[in-house]
Design a protein around this motif. Structure first.
Motif, PDB file in Angstrom:
ATOM      1  N   ILE A  79      57.106  52.605 -16.507  1.00  0.00           N
ATOM      2  CA  ILE A  79      56.768  53.731 -17.512  1.00  0.00           C
ATOM      3  C   ILE A  79      57.103  55.045 -16.983  1.00  0.00           C
ATOM      4  CG2 ILE A  79      54.248  53.958 -16.366  1.00  0.00           C
ATOM      5  CD1 ILE A  79      53.397  55.047 -19.109  1.00  0.00           C
ATOM      6  N   ASP A 109      56.578  57.835 -24.090  1.00  0.00           N
ATOM      7  CA  ASP A 109      56.230  58.300 -25.343  1.00  0.00           C
ATOM      8  C   ASP A 109      57.241  59.374 -25.996  1.00  0.00           C
ATOM      9  OD1 ASP A 109      53.719  58.195 -23.320  1.00  0.00           O
ATOM     10  OD2 ASP A 109      52.890  57.606 -25.419  1.00  0.00           O
ATOM     11  N   PHE A 153      56.478  54.324 -26.837  1.00  0.00           N
ATOM     12  CA  PHE A 153      55.288  54.138 -27.507  1.00  0.00           C
ATOM     13  C   PHE A 153      54.953  54.934 -28.654  1.00  0.00           C
ATOM     14  CE2 PHE A 153      54.829  53.792 -22.448  1.00  0.00           C
ATOM     15  CZ  PHE A 153      55.286  52.470 -22.670  1.00  0.00           C
ATOM     16  N   ARG A 167      44.285  64.104 -31.260  1.00  0.00           N
ATOM     17  CA  ARG A 167      45.144  63.196 -31.614  1.00  0.00           C
ATOM     18  C   ARG A 167      45.551  63.143 -33.012  1.00  0.00           C
ATOM     19  NH1 ARG A 167      46.035  58.783 -26.723  1.00  0.00           N
ATOM     20  NH2 ARG A 167      48.017  59.338 -27.325  1.00  0.00           N
ATOM     21  N   LYS A 204      50.823  51.699 -31.994  1.00  0.00           N
ATOM     22  CA  LYS A 204      49.384  52.236 -31.380  1.00  0.00           C
ATOM     23  C   LYS A 204      48.440  53.018 -32.094  1.00  0.00           C
ATOM     24  CE  LYS A 204      51.190  56.321 -29.068  1.00  0.00           C
ATOM     25  NZ  LYS A 204      51.721  56.837 -27.868  1.00  0.00           N
ATOM     26  N   HIS A 205      47.172  53.100 -31.917  1.00  0.00           N
ATOM     27  CA  HIS A 205      46.436  52.293 -30.859  1.00  0.00           C
ATOM     28  C   HIS A 205      45.425  51.351 -31.378  1.00  0.00           C
ATOM     29  CE1 HIS A 205      47.426  56.627 -29.085  1.00  0.00           C
ATOM     30  NE2 HIS A 205      47.392  56.018 -28.140  1.00  0.00           N
ATOM     31  N   MET A 248      50.212  48.430 -28.849  1.00  0.00           N
ATOM     32  CA  MET A 248      49.209  48.852 -27.497  1.00  0.00           C
ATOM     33  C   MET A 248      47.847  48.951 -28.137  1.00  0.00           C
ATOM     34  SD  MET A 248      49.121  52.629 -25.743  1.00  0.00           S
ATOM     35  CE  MET A 248      50.949  52.642 -25.267  1.00  0.00           C
ATOM     36  N   PHE A 251      41.781  52.730 -26.198  1.00  0.00           N
ATOM     37  CA  PHE A 251      40.887  52.742 -25.464  1.00  0.00           C
ATOM     38  C   PHE A 251      39.407  52.443 -25.699  1.00  0.00           C
ATOM     39  CE2 PHE A 251      43.809  56.228 -23.738  1.00  0.00           C
ATOM     40  CZ  PHE A 251      44.115  55.483 -22.522  1.00  0.00           C
ATOM     41  N   ASP A 283      46.904  50.524 -23.004  1.00  0.00           N
ATOM     42  CA  ASP A 283      47.132  51.793 -22.614  1.00  0.00           C
ATOM     43  C   ASP A 283      46.783  52.176 -21.358  1.00  0.00           C
ATOM     44  OD1 ASP A 283      47.441  54.525 -23.012  1.00  0.00           O
ATOM     45  OD2 ASP A 283      46.036  54.708 -24.720  1.00  0.00           O
ATOM     46  N   TRP A 284      47.151  53.266 -20.931  1.00  0.00           N
ATOM     47  CA  TRP A 284      46.984  53.729 -19.559  1.00  0.00           C
ATOM     48  C   TRP A 284      45.656  53.442 -18.949  1.00  0.00           C
ATOM     49  CZ3 TRP A 284      51.034  56.315 -16.794  1.00  0.00           C
ATOM     50  CH2 TRP A 284      50.823  56.815 -15.624  1.00  0.00           C
ATOM     51  N   TRP A 423      53.502  65.741 -26.740  1.00  0.00           N
ATOM     52  CA  TRP A 423      54.635  64.807 -26.144  1.00  0.00           C
ATOM     53  C   TRP A 423      56.104  65.588 -26.305  1.00  0.00           C
ATOM     54  CZ3 TRP A 423      52.405  61.362 -23.206  1.00  0.00           C
ATOM     55  CH2 TRP A 423      51.516  60.694 -23.488  1.00  0.00           C
ATOM     56  N   GLU A 487      46.525  64.441 -26.912  1.00  0.00           N
ATOM     57  CA  GLU A 487      45.536  63.823 -26.322  1.00  0.00           C
ATOM     58  C   GLU A 487      44.707  64.533 -25.400  1.00  0.00           C
ATOM     59  OE1 GLU A 487      46.985  60.406 -23.764  1.00  0.00           O
ATOM     60  OE2 GLU A 487      45.078  59.775 -23.242  1.00  0.00           O
TER      61      GLU A 487
HETATM   62  C1  BGC Z   1      48.038  57.481 -24.115  1.00  0.00           C
HETATM   63  C2  BGC Z   1      48.951  56.587 -25.019  1.00  0.00           C
HETATM   64  C3  BGC Z   1      50.527  56.677 -24.163  1.00  0.00           C
HETATM   65  C4  BGC Z   1      50.063  56.433 -22.663  1.00  0.00           C
HETATM   66  C5  BGC Z   1      51.271  56.345 -21.940  1.00  0.00           C
HETATM   67  C6  BGC Z   1      47.890  57.112 -22.820  1.00  0.00           C
HETATM   68  O1  BGC Z   1      47.165  58.093 -21.911  1.00  0.00           O
HETATM   69  O2  BGC Z   1      46.804  57.093 -24.964  1.00  0.00           O
HETATM   70  O3  BGC Z   1      49.168  57.056 -26.020  1.00  0.00           O
HETATM   71  O4  BGC Z   1      51.242  55.783 -24.993  1.00  0.00           O
HETATM   72  O5  BGC Z   1      49.374  57.304 -22.291  1.00  0.00           O
HETATM   73  O6  BGC Z   1      51.846  57.618 -21.637  1.00  0.00           O
END
Ligand code: BGC
Length: 726
Positions: A79, A109, A153, A167, A204-205, A248, A251, A283-284, A423, A487
């Protein structure tokens, strides 16, 4: 269904299959347990987009030497953009030095562009234009390899009804039909193989992340199965049908079970019901977040790894949990090899669909010939102009008169973060990006004096009065800094900050016409602007050619055609607010006791779903609804009644009057964008398959039946009511 989906995925990538399914099985047969587990692990590339690798870029679960881990077959994907040279270097290690030759994927992303940014997805959805989403996807497909990635992503297709959730900026709004079409078009664009290496999309998500209680990011989601299936799931279904290669999981918990370990969701729904055949990437640290003192789904990390894998989580992003736990769990017989093989197979099939065995490297010559930043800027500008939504325009104050002297005031005019939005890490294209650059390019006679900030301090009333005194019209920026959505950017209040309301009053006092230019990543409560500004233009976070695009709209070079895809509230207290709400037993238009209303303000949106003005006007006549041969046909004569050419977004809505569960006030069923010359009339016909009107009552798909209403009109609250029966 299953077969069709995988075929669609491969077709959308256009890949000649480099190896056969039998060869994939043979490969799996040759792999050690460690190599298999390696495929289920995603680690940080530890690289900057350009330049040498650093080993501490993120600090989390980062092996001392990423290259060595690749060499050992200990990682399936990375990543973080690592640059073309590093990408190709990693790939050479994977293909030449590792024992089993399995190419890598590198993802990040790139959600609304890369070097060039289109507007944020919420803005993009306001164009109601699938082609525009496809074009944006192709732009991503071309620019993603330039940063050393072959996976993005995106798209995020989370429906959202509450603009406290930051978001909301990343998704296509609140309607599942429109959102699904937009997401599917983005998937097709991203996976179009337009770039120097094919790129995979990631839906996602999964799922219902946008339903976070009280709009608080990562919060609990509780909803009925009917709402889940009717509203939150359909855009994922469309994305899977479009061939998205990865998904993805979210959370959040969904009715008590975190999505990361939710077997019903990841296996029964995603694979069984939607027929998804690609792979899932957490997800992360999503799996780790289910630990003891967080979601609390297992006492140990080993227990969590067992749960997540059994649920259907194929690859673990950044928690290091699969990497640390799975080999031992297999050796102890606590995880069956069949589950590991299933996930490895899912991952290898996606790598094969991308054609990575055939060609694992980014083609630098092709890249150089494709990255035409000037052309990309022109595209981004055209896209951004189509996303602007004109909310108010009293006395036709817009477009600006030729030669008019303009006072541009307010924060953010020169702030690239506000223009580009969430992003936006990889921006390189800055063609008429800021507002002053855009206005200058359009030959507008203007001065720029900020006079007030987004939130802090007070209004410099003297400077503001002086600027207005020398101008014929004031263009004043309102809204939120572009970094204040996305986010982790939930807010308690979506009202305009006090300083902006004061600035509006001070501007009003100058007696000059006021054009409010909104720049923000979420719908805001703006009753003050609705009342006091002469015009309100919502430009969102319009991307790297935003300044030019806004100038095009302000000057009338482009006639605005955007329509809202989420409602604008009167006040934060109305949230969640959505047009496709269920009816109540006590409907009302007035504020009165024992009726479903608020006693201290309206319950309806300030600006409803589907709403948006043009520099011309449109009229509807001869609306008609007929049903024949399984098709509902809605038709109307639509006329441009103004003096300039414009595009009307003709929208079709239905309401089922009686159902096995209560049905929404209105639901969007179809739309068409109709360009009309002044005075021109077009007979618009929208055909809707009756099967499309079916709805889920828990897990049962129920056909629409009985008395129905329909509207063919310009937004979700207007139009002549048409009655028919099914
Ligand atoms: C976000 C995702 C993102 C991932 C990788 C996460 O914190 O929720 O949408 O793709 O990080 O960067």
């Amino acid at each position: 269904m299953r077969k069709i989906v995988m075929v669609a995925a491969l077709a959308s990538c256009g890949a000649a299959m480099a190896i056969t399914d039998a060869e994939i099985e043979a490969l799996i047969g040759k792999m050690t347990v460690e190599e298999k587990v390696g495929q289920l692990v995603q680690l940080a590339s530890a690289g900057k987009a350009d330049g040498p690798l650093s080993e501490d870029a993120t600090g989390v679960a980062l092996p001392a030497d990423v290259a060595e881990t690749v060499r050992k077959g200990g990682v399936g994907s990375l990543i973080g953009a690592c640059g073309v040279a590093n990408f190709n270097a990693f790939q050479r290690i994977a293909m030449n030095e590792a024992r089993v030759k399995i190419p890598l994927m590198v993802g990040h992303d790139m959600i609304h562009g890369v070097m060039t940014q289109a507007p944020i997805p919420l803005a993009l959805s306001c164009a109601w234009d699938e082609k525009l989403w496809y074009d944006c996807g192709r732009l991503i497909a071309v620019e993603t390899p330039a940063k050393g990635c072959n996976w993005t992503f995106a798209p995020m297709v989370d429906m959202c009804r509450d603009s406290r959730w930051g978001r909301i900026a990343e998704g296509p709004g609140q309607d599942p039909y429109l959102g699904g079409k937009m997401g599917a078009a983005l998937v097709k664009g991203i996976q179009s193989r337009a770039g120097a290496l094919p790129v995979a999309a990631c839906l996602k998500h999964f799922a219902a992340y946008g339903g976070a209680e009280a709009g608080r990011d990562y919060n609990t989601v509780e909803m009925s199965e009917s709402t889940f299936r009717n509203v939150y799931l359909p855009p994922f279904e469309d994305g899977v049908r479009a061939g998205a290669l990865t998904v993805m999981p979210a959370f959040n918990t969904l009715n008590g079970v975190p999505c990361s370990v939710n077997k019903w969701l990841l296996t029964d729904i995603l694979r069984g019901h939607l027929g998804f055949e690609g792979f899932t990437i957490s997800d992360w640290e999503g799996v780790k977040e289910c630990e003891f003192d967080r979601h609390g789904m297992a006492e140990t990390h080993a227990g969590l790894a067992v749960l997540a894998l059994a649920a259907g989580m194929d690859q673990d992003m950044m928690s290091g949990l699969y990497q640390r736990e799975l080999v031992q769990l297999i050796q102890d017989g606590k995880v069956p090899m069949s589950e590991i093989d299933r996930s490895v197979r899912n991952i290898l099939k996606v790598k094969n669909a991308l054609g990575l065995w055939e060609n694992p490297y980014i083609d630098e010559a092709k890249l150089a010939s494709q990255i035409d930043l000037a052309a990309h800027a022109r595209l981004a500008r055209a896209i951004a102009a189509k996303c602007c939504v004109l909310l108010k325009n009293d006395n036709s104050v817009l477009p600006l008169e030729k030669g008019a002297r303009v006072a541009l005031v307010g924060p953010g005019a020169e702030d690239c973060d506000s223009i580009s939005g969430t992003w936006s890490a990889y921006i390189e294209n800055r063609f008429e990006m800021t507002l002053p650059e855009g206005l200058r390019g359009a030959g507008v006679d203007f001065t720029y004096t900020p006079c007030y900030d987004w939130k802090k301090g007070s209004v410099d009333s003297d400077a503001l009065a002086a600027a207005a005194a020398k101008a014929d019209v004031v263009v004043a920026i309102f809204g939120q800094r572009g970094t204040e959505s996305g986010e982790g950017w939930s807010v308690l209040d979506v009202a305009l900050p006090k300083v902006q309301v004061e600035a509006l009053d001070a501007l009003k006092a100058t007696g000059k016409p006021v054009v409010a230019l909104l720049m923000n990543g979420r719908p805001l409560a703006i009753p003050e602007l609705a009342e006091k500004a002469d015009a309100v233009l919502e430009a969102w976070c319009p991307g790297t050619s935003g300044g030019g695009a806004i100038a095009d709209v302000l000057t009338g070079k482009v006639n605005p055609e955007g329509r809202l895809t989420t409602e604008f509230p009167v006040a934060t207290g109305q949230l969640p607010l959505y047009y496709n709400r269920l009816r109540t037993g006590r409907p009302t238009e007035v504020s009165a006791q024992y009726l479903s209303c608020y006693r201290d303000g309206p319950f309806r949106a300030l600006y409803p779903f589907g709403y948006g003005l043009s520099y011309t006007t449109f009229a509807y006549a001869n609306e008609k609804a007929t049903v024949a041969d399984g098709t509902l046909t809605l038709e109307a004569d639509v006329t441009n009644t103004g003096r300039v050419a414009g595009v009307e977004t003709v929208q079709a809505y239905t309401r089922q009057m009686v159902g096995v569960e209560s049905r929404p006030v209105r639901e969007l069923r179809a739309w068409r964008k109709v360009p009309l010359a002044p005075g021109e009339t077009q007979h618009v016909v929208l055909n809707i398959p009756v099967a499309q009107l079916s709805y889920w009552a828990k897990d049962r798909l129920v056909p629409a039946a009985g008395p129905m209403r329909a509207w063919i009109t310009s937004d979700s609250v207007s139009g002549k009511t048409l009655e028919f029966r099914l």
